[in-house]
Design a protein around this motif. Sequence first.
Motif, short mmCIF file in Angstrom:
data_model
loop_
_atom_site.label_atom_id
_atom_site.label_comp_id
_atom_site.label_asym_id
_atom_site.label_seq_id
_atom_site.Cartn_x
_atom_site.Cartn_y
_atom_site.Cartn_z
N GLU A 1 0.82 -1.21 0.00
CA GLU A 1 0.00 0.00 0.00
C GLU A 1 0.86 1.26 0.00
OE1 GLU A 1 -2.96 -0.07 3.07
OE2 GLU A 1 -3.46 -2.15 2.68
N ASP A 2 0.48 2.22 -0.85
CA ASP A 2 1.19 3.50 -0.92
C ASP A 2 1.11 4.25 0.39
OD1 ASP A 2 0.32 4.23 -4.39
OD2 ASP A 2 2.00 3.11 -3.54
N LEU A 3 -0.03 4.16 1.05
CA LEU A 3 -0.20 4.85 2.33
C LEU A 3 0.78 4.33 3.37
CD1 LEU A 3 -1.61 6.75 4.26
CD2 LEU A 3 -3.37 5.02 4.58
N THR A 4 0.99 3.03 3.41
CA THR A 4 1.93 2.44 4.36
C THR A 4 3.34 2.94 4.07
OG1 THR A 4 0.54 0.48 4.50
CG2 THR A 4 2.77 0.26 5.32
N LYS A 5 3.71 2.99 2.80
CA LYS A 5 5.03 3.51 2.42
C LYS A 5 5.18 4.96 2.87
CE LYS A 5 5.27 0.55 -1.65
NZ LYS A 5 5.24 0.51 -3.11
N TYR A 6 4.12 5.75 2.66
CA TYR A 6 4.15 7.16 3.04
C TYR A 6 4.29 7.32 4.55
CZ TYR A 6 2.73 12.03 3.49
OH TYR A 6 2.69 13.36 3.79
N LEU A 7 3.59 6.50 5.33
CA LEU A 7 3.68 6.58 6.79
C LEU A 7 5.06 6.15 7.28
CD1 LEU A 7 0.13 5.26 7.74
CD2 LEU A 7 0.97 7.61 7.89
N PHE A 8 5.66 5.13 6.65
CA PHE A 8 7.03 4.74 6.99
C PHE A 8 7.99 5.91 6.71
CE2 PHE A 8 6.32 -0.08 6.39
CZ PHE A 8 6.07 -0.23 7.73
N PHE A 9 7.78 6.56 5.56
CA PHE A 9 8.61 7.71 5.20
C PHE A 9 8.51 8.79 6.28
CE2 PHE A 9 8.16 12.02 3.50
CZ PHE A 9 9.48 12.30 3.21
N LEU A 10 7.28 9.14 6.70
CA LEU A 10 7.10 10.17 7.72
C LEU A 10 7.78 9.80 9.03
CD1 LEU A 10 3.37 11.24 7.19
CD2 LEU A 10 5.43 12.52 6.58
N HIS A 11 7.69 8.52 9.41
CA HIS A 11 8.31 8.07 10.65
C HIS A 11 9.84 8.18 10.57
CE1 HIS A 11 8.48 5.56 14.34
NE2 HIS A 11 9.64 5.20 13.83
N LEU A 12 10.41 7.70 9.47
CA LEU A 12 11.87 7.79 9.30
C LEU A 12 12.33 9.24 9.24
CD1 LEU A 12 12.42 4.87 6.79
CD2 LEU A 12 13.12 4.95 9.19
N LYS A 13 11.56 10.08 8.58
CA LYS A 13 11.90 11.50 8.49
C LYS A 13 11.96 12.13 9.89
CE LYS A 13 9.94 15.78 6.73
NZ LYS A 13 8.80 16.36 6.01
N GLN A 14 10.97 11.83 10.73
CA GLN A 14 10.96 12.34 12.10
C GLN A 14 12.16 11.82 12.89
OE1 GLN A 14 7.30 11.24 14.00
NE2 GLN A 14 6.12 12.84 12.99
N ASP A 15 12.47 10.54 12.75
CA ASP A 15 13.60 9.95 13.48
C ASP A 15 14.93 10.57 13.06
OD1 ASP A 15 11.92 8.38 14.96
OD2 ASP A 15 12.49 6.49 14.01
#
Length: 181
Positions: A127-141
């Motif tokens: 899912e594209d949404l899951t990829k996007y949420l992983f991206f946001l999490h890694l960006k914050q970290d």
Amino acid sequence: MGLWQFLSRRGRSRGGVRLANGPDTAGSCHVTPKGHVECMVQMLDGEDLTVFVPKKSLAQDLINEVAHHLELGVERDYFGLQFSDTHQVQHWLDPTKTVKKQIKIGPPYSLRFRVKLFPPNPQNIREDLTKYLFFLHLKQDIQSGRLVCPSDAVAADLGAYALQCECLAKLFALFSLIFLS
């Protein structure tokens, strides 16, 4: 579901769980319904989601409502809700217990929507949404220093990917504003 649908979603309510972030509640003061507790969930995109759950309901109801709000599908198990105790120690919300029994600070109870586990093969994420949420999490970290880039080359690659993702998200939001309104 496309990324622009995710970016343009609206609050909705289901069953005994109620969201306070709908289009009709923007800028208004909300009151906790009788027999419910207020939970403030900080999402990965910085949005604050207010959810009211019955006092005696299990934490799984809150987790389901947040997943429903995000329109997460089959890959929802990668994510969870975190809270801090009185000593600022991070804990995962246990879905088999009530929210009230686990979190001692509140109400309103403050939680964070986070990635609970990363898949061993990220290329298998569908899912594209899951990829996007992983991206946001890694960006914050990376921004907070919890995750360190091993080299300048990796940092440059990640910056390019972030720019592509942010530009794509803005393009989809503009597209939905122009063509779906």
